[in-house]
Motif scaffolding. Structure first.
Motif, short mmCIF file in Angstrom:
data_model
loop_
_atom_site.label_atom_id
_atom_site.label_comp_id
_atom_site.label_asym_id
_atom_site.label_seq_id
_atom_site.Cartn_x
_atom_site.Cartn_y
_atom_site.Cartn_z
N SER A 81 12.30 42.51 -15.66
CA SER A 81 11.29 42.37 -16.25
C SER A 81 10.85 43.54 -17.08
N GLY A 82 10.43 43.03 -18.20
CA GLY A 82 10.02 43.99 -19.43
C GLY A 82 11.31 44.71 -20.43
N LYS A 83 12.35 44.47 -19.76
CA LYS A 83 13.54 45.13 -20.41
C LYS A 83 14.10 44.21 -21.52
N PRO A 84 14.72 45.02 -22.76
CA PRO A 84 15.12 44.38 -23.79
C PRO A 84 16.70 43.78 -23.11
N LEU A 85 16.97 42.61 -23.28
CA LEU A 85 18.30 42.15 -22.59
C LEU A 85 18.99 41.38 -23.71
N ALA A 86 20.10 41.56 -23.81
CA ALA A 86 21.08 40.75 -24.60
C ALA A 86 22.11 39.99 -23.78
N LEU A 87 22.28 38.87 -24.12
CA LEU A 87 23.34 38.08 -23.16
C LEU A 87 24.29 37.35 -24.19
N PHE A 88 25.65 37.50 -23.68
CA PHE A 88 26.68 37.15 -24.42
C PHE A 88 27.87 36.70 -23.66
N GLY A 89 28.70 35.84 -24.24
CA GLY A 89 29.90 35.30 -23.48
C GLY A 89 30.96 34.36 -24.20
N SER A 90 32.05 34.15 -23.69
CA SER A 90 32.80 33.34 -24.33
C SER A 90 32.90 31.67 -23.71
N TYR A 91 33.70 31.02 -24.13
CA TYR A 91 33.82 29.47 -23.69
C TYR A 91 34.95 29.00 -24.20
N GLY A 92 35.38 27.88 -23.42
CA GLY A 92 36.42 27.17 -23.97
C GLY A 92 36.09 25.73 -24.07
N TRP A 93 34.91 25.14 -23.47
CA TRP A 93 34.65 23.96 -23.50
C TRP A 93 33.17 23.68 -23.50
N GLY A 94 32.51 22.52 -23.61
CA GLY A 94 31.03 22.17 -23.47
C GLY A 94 30.50 22.79 -24.72
N ASN A 95 29.01 22.78 -24.48
CA ASN A 95 28.22 23.10 -25.59
C ASN A 95 27.41 24.30 -25.60
N GLY A 96 27.78 25.16 -24.57
CA GLY A 96 26.69 26.42 -24.49
C GLY A 96 25.77 26.30 -23.59
N GLU A 97 25.76 25.06 -22.68
CA GLU A 97 24.59 24.99 -21.65
C GLU A 97 24.21 26.25 -20.66
N TRP A 98 25.63 26.69 -20.38
CA TRP A 98 25.48 27.77 -19.26
C TRP A 98 24.68 28.98 -20.09
N MET A 99 24.85 29.28 -21.18
CA MET A 99 23.91 30.16 -22.01
C MET A 99 22.61 29.72 -22.00
N GLN A 100 22.49 28.82 -22.25
CA GLN A 100 20.97 28.27 -22.58
C GLN A 100 20.21 28.25 -21.29
N ASP A 101 20.83 28.02 -20.20
CA ASP A 101 20.35 28.12 -18.94
C ASP A 101 19.97 29.45 -18.33
N TRP A 102 20.97 30.41 -18.66
CA TRP A 102 20.89 31.95 -18.61
C TRP A 102 19.54 32.58 -19.44
N VAL A 103 19.72 32.05 -20.72
CA VAL A 103 18.73 32.87 -21.14
C VAL A 103 17.13 32.38 -20.64
N GLN A 104 16.99 31.10 -20.13
CA GLN A 104 15.95 30.50 -19.68
C GLN A 104 15.61 31.32 -18.22
#
Length: 142
Positions: A81-104
């Motif tokens: 909480s309160g910390k700046p956070l960058a999220l990143f990752g690679s994928y091979g299929w799908g539309n990036g839903e895992w990243m959207q879920d992770w950000v939320q």
């Protein structure tokens, strides 16, 4: 001096390449950057950092890697909480839903997530690695 920790899990090396580029982009004369695989990291690394970057590819049905990264993310939800956070990752299929879920999820834990997370399909090319460096640079300015 600002402390940034870049923590990642990588199965094929794609997310590791992204992590190295994020760390490179975050490095400057006023910043100390640590680059750690999730198996080498601890909750203390997150507690002691001024800013954090987490990287994980999409696995299975668009989820985080379940044996190392998922338990680690769960363990830091109370201290991010309160910390700046960058999220990143690679994928091979799908539309990036895992990243959207992770950000939320991380926003729900109070982290100050930069943007919408950076995703790159398969192996990052020069343009993708440049995006990773920009992400790291932006994190160092937070």
């Amino acid at each position: 001096m600002k402390k940034i920790v870049v923590i990642y899990w990588s199965g094929t090396g794609n997310t590791e390449a992204m992590a190295k580029a994020v760390a490179e982009g975050a490095q400057n004369e006023n910043t100390e950057v640590s680059l750690l695989s999730v198996s080498e990291s601890s909750i203390e690394d997150v507690i002691n950092a001024d800013a954090v970057a987490l990287g994980c590819p999409s696995m299975g049905a668009e989820v985080l890697e379940e044996l190392e990264m998922e338990p680690f993310v769960l363990s830091i939800e109370g201290v991010i909480s309160g910390k700046p956070l960058a999220l990143f990752g690679s994928y091979g299929w799908g539309n990036g839903e895992w990243m959207q879920d992770w950000v939320q999820r991380m926003q729900g834990s109070g982290a100050k997530v930069l943007g919408e997370g950076l995703i790159i399909m398969e192996t990052p090319d020069h343009q993708g690695l440049d995006k990773c460096k920009v992400l790291g640079s932006n994190l160092s300015k937070e």
